[in-house]
Scaffold this motif. Sequence first.
Motif, PDB file in Angstrom:
ATOM      1  N   LEU A   1       0.865  -1.175   0.000  1.00 21.43           N
ATOM      2  CA  LEU A   1       0.000   0.000   0.000  1.00 21.43           C
ATOM      3  C   LEU A   1       0.899   1.222   0.000  1.00 21.43           C
ATOM      4  CD1 LEU A   1      -2.917   1.030   0.170  1.00 21.43           C
ATOM      5  CD2 LEU A   1      -2.660   1.056   2.647  1.00 21.43           C
ATOM      6  N   LEU A   2       0.708   2.086  -0.989  1.00 18.68           N
ATOM      7  CA  LEU A   2       1.485   3.319  -1.101  1.00 18.68           C
ATOM      8  C   LEU A   2       0.584   4.510  -0.867  1.00 18.68           C
ATOM      9  CD1 LEU A   2       3.386   2.725  -4.478  1.00 18.68           C
ATOM     10  CD2 LEU A   2       4.320   2.495  -2.184  1.00 18.68           C
ATOM     11  N   GLN A   3       1.164   5.552  -0.319  1.00 16.52           N
ATOM     12  CA  GLN A   3       0.470   6.824  -0.303  1.00 16.52           C
ATOM     13  C   GLN A   3       1.265   7.745  -1.214  1.00 16.52           C
ATOM     14  OE1 GLN A   3      -0.437   8.631   3.467  1.00 16.52           O
ATOM     15  NE2 GLN A   3      -1.411  10.369   2.504  1.00 16.52           N
ATOM     16  N   ILE A   4       0.614   8.189  -2.280  1.00 18.93           N
ATOM     17  CA  ILE A   4       1.232   9.097  -3.237  1.00 18.93           C
ATOM     18  C   ILE A   4       0.447  10.400  -3.142  1.00 18.93           C
ATOM     19  CG2 ILE A   4       1.828   9.507  -5.643  1.00 18.93           C
ATOM     20  CD1 ILE A   4       1.725   6.422  -6.024  1.00 18.93           C
ATOM     21  N   ASN A   5       1.104  11.426  -2.594  1.00 20.24           N
ATOM     22  CA  ASN A   5       0.421  12.675  -2.236  1.00 20.24           C
ATOM     23  C   ASN A   5      -0.726  12.320  -1.294  1.00 20.24           C
ATOM     24  OD1 ASN A   5       2.226  14.192  -3.789  1.00 20.24           O
ATOM     25  ND2 ASN A   5       0.968  13.957  -5.618  1.00 20.24           N
ATOM     26  N   SER A   6      -1.967  12.586  -1.668  1.00 15.31           N
ATOM     27  CA  SER A   6      -3.084  12.260  -0.774  1.00 15.31           C
ATOM     28  C   SER A   6      -3.805  10.979  -1.180  1.00 15.31           C
ATOM     29  CB  SER A   6      -4.079  13.426  -0.747  1.00 15.31           C
ATOM     30  OG  SER A   6      -4.614  13.626  -2.046  1.00 15.31           O
ATOM     31  N   GLU A   7      -3.295  10.287  -2.194  1.00 15.49           N
ATOM     32  CA  GLU A   7      -3.935   9.075  -2.707  1.00 15.49           C
ATOM     33  C   GLU A   7      -3.350   7.825  -2.070  1.00 15.49           C
ATOM     34  OE1 GLU A   7      -6.379   8.802  -4.929  1.00 15.49           O
ATOM     35  OE2 GLU A   7      -6.467  10.860  -5.661  1.00 15.49           O
ATOM     36  N   PHE A   8      -4.213   6.887  -1.683  1.00 15.79           N
ATOM     37  CA  PHE A   8      -3.765   5.564  -1.270  1.00 15.79           C
ATOM     38  C   PHE A   8      -3.908   4.638  -2.466  1.00 15.79           C
ATOM     39  CE2 PHE A   8      -4.449   7.398   2.876  1.00 15.79           C
ATOM     40  CZ  PHE A   8      -3.342   6.930   3.568  1.00 15.79           C
ATOM     41  N   VAL A   9      -2.850   3.921  -2.766  1.00 12.19           N
ATOM     42  CA  VAL A   9      -2.773   3.108  -3.976  1.00 12.19           C
ATOM     43  C   VAL A   9      -2.299   1.704  -3.609  1.00 12.19           C
ATOM     44  CG1 VAL A   9      -1.601   2.887  -6.206  1.00 12.19           C
ATOM     45  CG2 VAL A   9      -2.249   5.153  -5.374  1.00 12.19           C
ATOM     46  N   LEU A  10      -2.983   0.695  -4.152  1.00 10.54           N
ATOM     47  CA  LEU A  10      -2.549  -0.685  -4.000  1.00 10.54           C
ATOM     48  C   LEU A  10      -1.436  -0.917  -5.009  1.00 10.54           C
ATOM     49  CD1 LEU A  10      -3.060  -3.464  -2.648  1.00 10.54           C
ATOM     50  CD2 LEU A  10      -4.597  -3.962  -4.559  1.00 10.54           C
ATOM     51  N   SER A  11      -0.257  -1.263  -4.530  1.00 11.95           N
ATOM     52  CA  SER A  11       0.910  -1.473  -5.371  1.00 11.95           C
ATOM     53  C   SER A  11       1.113  -2.974  -5.577  1.00 11.95           C
ATOM     54  CB  SER A  11       2.132  -0.863  -4.681  1.00 11.95           C
ATOM     55  OG  SER A  11       3.307  -1.234  -5.340  1.00 11.95           O
TER      56      SER A  11
END
Length: 132
Positions: free
Chosen positions: A12-22
């Motif tokens: 799980l990544l946080q890119i800026n304010s987005e949470f993204v499943l990596s």
Amino acid sequence: MGYYKHGVSIGLLQINSEFVLSVKAVGTLTHEDYQHLIPMLEVAINKIDEPQVKVLFDATEFTGWEMRAAWDDLRLAVKYGSGDKKVAVYGNHDWTGWATRVGKWFMSEGQVESFNTYEQAVDWLCEPEMAL
């Protein structure tokens, strides 16, 4: 001494304010890989409050599937593909374009696109949503 690595890592990544499943796939995936992956993925998906997630798929070291593993992947896409809001696939392979076109068949509401670089994929994945 030589070795051959293959498998999938999920984070799980946080890119800026987005949470993204990596998701990163390496080598040629086998049916045995999916036997380990599917229970872990199902636990992670069932704990997500937001039913639609953004996925960043790293295919830079991915070389494909064994036949039975391709079937496992198709079943997984049918079962969970409609829960993805956006899927960005990146890796400089000839097959990523047609693979994303096939992936679109399983996403009733979401979007899937392929990119050559991580930066292009993240830019698209995290661009502001357009109000309809």
